[in-house]
Enzyme design. Sequence first.
Site, PDB file in Angstrom:
ATOM      1  N   ARG A   1       0.821  -1.227   0.012  1.00 15.77           N
ATOM      2  CA  ARG A   1       0.001   0.075   0.013  1.00 15.77           C
ATOM      3  C   ARG A   1       0.836   1.215  -0.015  1.00 15.77           C
ATOM      4  O   ARG A   1       2.133   1.332   0.260  1.00 15.77           O
ATOM      5  CB  ARG A   1      -0.998  -0.007   1.319  1.00 15.77           C
ATOM      6  CG  ARG A   1      -0.076  -0.053   2.642  1.00 15.77           C
ATOM      7  CD  ARG A   1      -0.622   0.214   3.791  1.00 15.77           C
ATOM      8  NE  ARG A   1      -0.055   0.138   4.770  1.00 15.77           N
ATOM      9  CZ  ARG A   1       1.199   0.754   5.399  1.00 15.77           C
ATOM     10  NH1 ARG A   1       1.526   2.003   4.449  1.00 15.77           N
ATOM     11  NH2 ARG A   1       1.798   0.658   6.289  1.00 15.77           N
TER      12      ARG A   1
ATOM     13  N   THR B   1       3.431   1.104   9.858  1.00 16.14           N
ATOM     14  CA  THR B   1       2.397   1.272  10.681  1.00 16.14           C
ATOM     15  C   THR B   1       2.221  -0.154  11.627  1.00 16.14           C
ATOM     16  O   THR B   1       2.810  -1.009  11.433  1.00 16.14           O
ATOM     17  CB  THR B   1       0.933   1.471  10.065  1.00 16.14           C
ATOM     18  OG1 THR B   1      -0.098   1.872  10.936  1.00 16.14           O
ATOM     19  CG2 THR B   1       0.371   0.218   9.405  1.00 16.14           C
TER      20      THR B   1
ATOM     21  N   CYS C   1       3.985   6.170  10.514  1.00 24.11           N
ATOM     22  CA  CYS C   1       3.654   6.861   9.027  1.00 24.11           C
ATOM     23  C   CYS C   1       4.742   7.681   8.861  1.00 24.11           C
ATOM     24  O   CYS C   1       4.548   8.903   8.005  1.00 24.11           O
ATOM     25  CB  CYS C   1       2.117   7.312   9.191  1.00 24.11           C
ATOM     26  SG  CYS C   1       0.898   6.114   9.284  1.00 24.11           S
TER      27      CYS C   1
END
Length: 225
Positions: A76, A81, A179
Amino acid sequence: MSPITAPEQPEWRVAQAPVAYPEALAAMEARAAAIGDAAAPELVWLLEHPPLYTAGTSARAEDLLDPRFPVYEAGRGGQYTYHGPGQRVAYLQLDLKARKPDLRAYVHALEEWVIRALARFQVTGERRAGRVGIWVERGGGREDKIAAIGVRVRRWVTLHGVAINVEPDLSHFTGIVPCGIRGHGVTSLVDLGLPVTTADLDVALRESFAEVFGPGTEMGRREGD
């Protein structure tokens, strides 16, 4: 076999036990291919993972501070994360061709979905320019992240989605720079003093989904599809 016409609202699935990350990735890939071929309906999959870290396509090695849990390449967008018990992960497999083929609009809709779900618990979730995810003001200039967002699109079918902290072990986030954002913390619904369960959040997510992705909305299915 005749192609399946996707309904106005997708199938909803709730995993009753933690799902291993490789298993989830494989299931998403297979479902995305089927949706792209009009052989399966859209899907919203609610689940938890065992403790692990995932690396997005922009992950930087220096942001993995303590790999105490397995680390997986996610495919992704975004950076590192954490996923684990007490965190509700929602993977959306939507056909943007039949909704709105606009990735930026889709990410904005995901943010709005989370914001509306949190509002049902009187939590004000907010966007921040240059910072991915949904944030909560804690006072004194402090802002903590309560939800992460990471997506991928293949043939205009979406993969991955959002992760909302209900009652995870917040110390597990210290193994990464979440992040890639330094100088801010992480919170959860329970950390905010709310006696909310994952089941409670599931209800809020289902209710608010129609407000953002249902018929008649910007990201809803176009008339005639």
